[in-house]
Structure formats: C-alpha cells, structure tokens
Design an enzyme around this catalytic site. Structure first.
Site, short mmCIF file in Angstrom:
data_model
loop_
_atom_site.label_atom_id
_atom_site.label_comp_id
_atom_site.label_asym_id
_atom_site.label_seq_id
_atom_site.Cartn_x
_atom_site.Cartn_y
_atom_site.Cartn_z
N HIS A 89 0.86 -1.18 0.00
CA HIS A 89 0.00 0.00 0.00
C HIS A 89 0.90 1.24 0.00
O HIS A 89 1.97 1.22 0.63
CB HIS A 89 -0.85 0.08 1.29
CG HIS A 89 -2.14 -0.69 1.27
ND1 HIS A 89 -2.59 -1.39 2.36
CD2 HIS A 89 -3.09 -0.81 0.30
CE1 HIS A 89 -3.78 -1.93 2.07
NE2 HIS A 89 -4.10 -1.60 0.83
N CYS A 149 -2.13 2.60 9.03
CA CYS A 149 -3.16 1.66 8.57
C CYS A 149 -4.38 1.67 9.49
O CYS A 149 -5.50 1.38 9.05
CB CYS A 149 -2.61 0.23 8.55
SG CYS A 149 -1.20 -0.01 7.48
N1 ARG Z 1 -4.04 -7.22 6.42
C1 ARG Z 1 -4.39 -5.99 5.79
C2 ARG Z 1 -4.38 -6.15 4.29
O1 ARG Z 1 -3.48 -6.79 3.79
C3 ARG Z 1 -3.47 -4.90 6.21
C4 ARG Z 1 -3.88 -3.56 5.72
C5 ARG Z 1 -2.93 -2.49 6.12
N2 ARG Z 1 -3.46 -1.23 5.85
C6 ARG Z 1 -2.80 -0.21 5.27
N3 ARG Z 1 -3.39 0.92 5.19
N4 ARG Z 1 -1.62 -0.38 4.76
O2 ARG Z 1 -5.22 -5.66 3.58
#
Ligand code: ARG
Length: 281
Positions: free
Chosen positions: A180, A274
C-alpha cells in the site's frame, strides 16, 4: 516555558493542526488469511494485546488534542482495525473503498454506513481502491498521491480525481512488502512528505523527486520497521516504536516523533497509519 525556549520553538517547530480521525478497535483481529507478505496464518495472534496497543494509540492521538471517532468492529472481519482502507475523504467528500480481496470486501459497507450517518457526501466507487491505504492528500498543493501495483487500480485513481476534483498523481509500487502507498510514503505537513524511493518504479521515483525535492528520504530498514506508516499533525509524528532510525530523521527535520508499539498489528501487515483514516470535513 522560558522566553528563550519560546522563541526557539517559534523558529524551528511547525505548529500542530488538530485533526479528526476514524479508528476501529481490533476486537476481532486475527490472521485468518494471507493477502500480504507480512501475514502468516500459522502465527498465533494475541487479540487482547492488539486491543491494548490500539487503546494506547487512541490515547496518544487524544493526548495530542485530536478527535478520535470509532467504527464498530464486526465479527468475521479481522482486518477491520485497518480503518485507513475503508475510504478517502477530502473537503467533506468521501470516495468509498472497493477492496481487492474478497476477505475484506464487506468492510466497505460498514464505512459507507458510518459516513452516510454523519452526513458526508459519499461517492460510491465502481473501481478497486483501498482508501487511504493507497491515497494520500497533500494540502499545500492540494493534490492526491495515489499508489497502484498491488491493490488499487489506476481506474480508481481516475475515479477519485473525478469524485474529489483534485489532481491525482499515480505512483507505481514495485515491492510486495510495501503493497500500500501508506507503507512507503507519508505526508508530514502541508508541503513535505517522507518516502522510500526503492518502493517505487523508476518513473515514479522521478515524479516524487520533481514534486518533493526536500522530502525526508527513508531507507529500507526504516520502511521495514513501518516508519513511514505514520500520522503527522504537521508537528508530532506518531509512528511505530520499532522505527527508531526514522524517528531520528524526523527529529533532525524539526518534527516530534511520538513512538507507539503496535507489534501485534504488524502480524497483519500494518501499523499506525493503517489503523487511522483521517476525516477531512
Ligand atoms: N491485512 C491488511 C491487508 O493486507 C493490512 C492492511 C494495512 N493497511 C494499510 N493501510 N496499509 O489488507
């Protein structure tokens, strides 16, 4: 405060702008599936510890003067704690999320309901995008930085530009560990960002260098410690306690690093940013 320290503070330190954030208690947090390289379904997760670390994060944000709103966690949605992914708001307009993986898709409706109940103008997405996970707003130039390559589609970038009426700069992520945008780049104040160049394609690195020549540059260790998965109020930067190198870099630039331990949530592949969706009314 003495007069001397007051004047020093005036010349060297940005003042904080109070923010409003949306978070979701990790009541049902678990690693039940693996959709990023940090997740390992054989690892035992301590949900109570995740909750107490999250409560410390909330207390920290409130002690800095920020307003924290919360979203009700739902059973069967173990990643709901990562509230950043549920939407992206600018100037009272909310561009909803449409998650890439089926395991998280039901989260979008919970966010939509929350924003609609609060009277926000909500734009229903037709394209895959994971909210503030892949969108970042830079208030000075009024532009949106947007990641693609792993989760959000570039068609979602175009849809966000149309919904928000803001220029959107597409940036290609190339390292699966930094899937991300918010794992590889963070906005520190109206005009300053920090990022890890190697997480981006060569062309995107050039774009970032051109737009942000004075950016704080993170290295691989900073980024692996989730040092860029941080939240700034222009002055205080809340970040993972593990990211000691990043904290030093921020302090050198006049920011106040505020470390918080979110080791349990790291098992899900996330940290401070996150867990936080900024609300921009
Ligand atoms: N387990 C989640 C996923 O893979 C983690 C999300 C993390 N969020 C972020 N904004 N980077 O989607």
């Amino acid at each position: 405060m003495t007069e001397a320290s007051f004047s020093i503070a005036l010349v060297t330190v940005n003042s904080a702008r109070l923010r409003r954030y949306l978070l979701c208690r990790p009541r049902f947090f678990a690693v039940e599936y693996a959709i990023n390289p940090w997740m390992d379904t054989t690892t035992e997760v301590n949900t109570d510890r995740a909750v107490s670390q999250w409560e410390t994060l909330v207390d920290t944000l409130r002690s800095l003067g920020h307003t924290v709103d919360t979203l009700e966690p739902e059973p069967g949605l173990p990643d709901m704690v990562f509230a950043a992914n549920g939407a992206f708001s600018v100037d009272g307009v909310v561009y909803g999320a449409r998650f890439k993986y089926p395991q998280r898709q039901a989260e979008a409706a919970a966010h939509e309901k929350w924003y609609r109940a609060g009277g926000w103008e909500f734009v229903v997405p037709t394209q895959t995008n994971e909210g503030e996970g892949d969108f970042a707003y830079v208030p000075g130039p009024g532009l949106v930085l947007a990641g693609y390559g792993f989760r959000t589609d570039t068609a979602g970038h175009a849809e966000a530009a149309e919904a928000l009426g803001r220029p959107v700069i597409s940036l290609k992520l190339i390292d699966p560990r930094f899937y991300h945008l918010d794992t590889a780049l963070t906005v520190l104040d109206d005009d300053t960002i920090a990022y890890y160049p190697d997480a981006f394609s060569p062309g995107s690195q050039t774009i970032l260098r051109r737009l942000f020549p004075t950016a704080v540059i993170a290295d691989e260790a900073d980024t692996l410690a989730f040092g860029l998965n941080s939240v700034s109020d222009d002055r205080n930067v809340v970040l993972s306690a593990e990211a000691t190198g990043m904290a030093e870099k921020l302090a050198e630039r006049g920011y106040t690093p505020v470390p918080v331990d979110l080791s349990e949530l790291k098992l899900g592949g996330g940290s401070v940013k996150c867990c936080i969706a900024e609300l921009r009314p």
